[in-house]
Scaffold this motif. Structure first.
Motif: not given
Length: 190
Positions: A89-95
């Motif tokens: 599971k990868l950390v989700q991209e942030i804006k």
């Protein structure tokens, strides 16, 4: 900047691994692919030398000394990742904010959460901890040591933060050890 933009764009589109070298750091190399970028910042899905996902890094474009593309080391890390960590599971991209106050905007998203972040300071030190408070000039960090021990609070100027790493292997380790320590203290007082 056109050349760099093309490299970042290709990495983002194809999830192509790059090696990103920073000024003043002979040994440090961010290896991974670009999640997002703008004129001021680049967001990288970082991987360890074993190809294990190591959170995301938000780095100032102005800190980049050079980018290794079509690079044997990055290709090897990419291969190890595909071989061993497909389901990780990868950390989700942030804006990414396109603002001079990017540190404050990003860190406010983590204020009061259980996430241990890694903040790289201009003096080349890296501080690990949970965000206690953020204003327009300073961030107050509940610092967490190498074995999960509380090192108290540390307040630093936002402008001195040159990169932020979210969900790194080291941050997760420190957070888990901190939880264990708090549980042990709780068990002793019960």
């Amino acid at each position: 900047m056109k050349i760099l933009t093309e490299i970042l764009k290709e990495s983002k589109r194809k999830k192509k691994f790059l090696g990103i070298r920073l000024y003043g750091s002979d040994e440090e190399l961010w290896c991974g692919y670009v999640l997002n970028y703008n004129d001021k910042l680049v967001q990288i899905q970082h991987f360890t030398e074993n190809g294990k996902p190591d959170g995301i890094i938000v780095e100032r474009i102005s800190n980049i000394e050079g980018v290794d593309s079509n690079y044997n080391y990055a290709d090897a890390i990419e291969y190890l990742c595909q071989l061993n960590y497909k389901s990780e599971k990868l950390v989700q991209e942030i804006k990414l904010p396109n603002s001079d106050s990017w540190q404050s905007i990003i860190l406010n998203k983590f204020k009061g959460t259980d996430d241990v972040l890694s903040l790289k300071h201009e003096d080349e030190n890296t501080y690990y901890g949970k965000i206690e408070d953020v204003d327009t000039e300073f961030v107050k960090l509940f610092t967490v040591g190498n074995i999960g021990e509380s090192e108290g609070s540390y307040t630093m100027r936002l402008n001195d933060i040159i990169s932020i790493q979210i969900g790194s292997v080291e941050s997760i380790k420190r957070n888990e050890l901190l939880r264990r320590y708090k549980q042990q203290v709780s068990d002793q007082t019960s």
